[in-house]
Design an enzyme around this catalytic site. Structure first.
Site, PDB file in Angstrom:
ATOM      1  CB  VAL A   2     -14.702  20.254  36.075  1.00  0.00           C
ATOM      2  CG1 VAL A   2     -15.616  19.723  35.005  1.00  0.00           C
ATOM      3  CG2 VAL A   2     -14.215  19.121  36.947  1.00  0.00           C
ATOM      4  CG  ASP A   3     -12.698  19.180  29.578  1.00  0.00           C
ATOM      5  OD1 ASP A   3     -12.013  18.155  29.776  1.00  0.00           O
ATOM      6  OD2 ASP A   3     -13.029  19.562  28.451  1.00  0.00           O
ATOM      7  N   GLY A  50     -21.864  24.711  34.530  1.00  0.00           N
ATOM      8  CA  GLY A  50     -20.935  25.830  34.386  1.00  0.00           C
ATOM      9  C   GLY A  50     -21.232  26.616  33.125  1.00  0.00           C
ATOM     10  CE1 TYR A  83     -20.041  23.186  27.189  1.00  0.00           C
ATOM     11  CE2 TYR A  83     -21.170  21.098  27.361  1.00  0.00           C
ATOM     12  CZ  TYR A  83     -20.141  21.858  26.855  1.00  0.00           C
ATOM     13  OH  TYR A  83     -19.211  21.299  26.014  1.00  0.00           O
TER      14      TYR A  83
END
Length: 161
Positions: free
Chosen positions: A31-32, A117, A119
């Site tokens: 997403v980042d 995700g 992480y």
């Protein structure tokens, strides 16, 4: 009000979308990366000026080419098995994002499933923390929990009860 929506967070026209960022705030995967690509180079330039963000904290920027007005960048914890304070850090990421929304008089915010995700935070556990933290905040915000896929959307719906 809290709702679940399945789709691409970069398409939402809300006051702020939350970026599940890394500590540098300079973009990455998932997403980042999608938020940085959709926002354009202005977002990266502004994030460079911020100088990073510790895990559990949040920072706000303009949204540039996104339909949202702002991006709230927060850094969730990397899952290490659950005994390293991950739950508290994840709750802090949501709490600090909500506080920034309140401080900037925003009325709508959209969150991805922070830390689930790469992480590795277990999705069901993260969903319960997200919902509980948002409910505890009692902000007068319209909150959208964004799921990229149907499985995550179902888990978020279950957490909403």
């Amino acid at each position: 009000m809290i709702r679940v929506w399945q789709g691409n967070i970069t398409t939402l026209a809300v006051d702020a979308i939350v970026n599940a960022a890394n500590n540098s705030l300079l973009g990455g995967g998932g997403v980042d990366g999608a938020i940085h690509r959709a926002a354009g180079p202005g977002l990266l330039a502004e994030c460079r000026l911020i100088g990073g963000c510790p895990t559990g904290e949040a920072r706000i920027t303009r949204a540039y080419n996104l339909p949202a007005r702002h991006v709230i960048h927060t850094v969730g914890p990397v899952w290490k098995g659950g005994a390293a304070g991950e739950d508290d850090l994840l709750a802090a990421a949501y709490r600090n994002s909500l506080a920034l929304a309140r401080d900037h008089a925003l009325s709508s915010i959209a969150f991805p499933a922070i830390s689930t995700g790469i992480y590795g935070f277990p999705t069901g556990r993260a969903a319960r923390i997200a919902v509980d933290t948002i409910r505890d905040h009692r902000a007068a915000l319209q909150v959208t929990l964004v799921a990229f896929d149907a499985g995550t959307a179902q888990i978020l719906e279950e957490a909403l009860g």
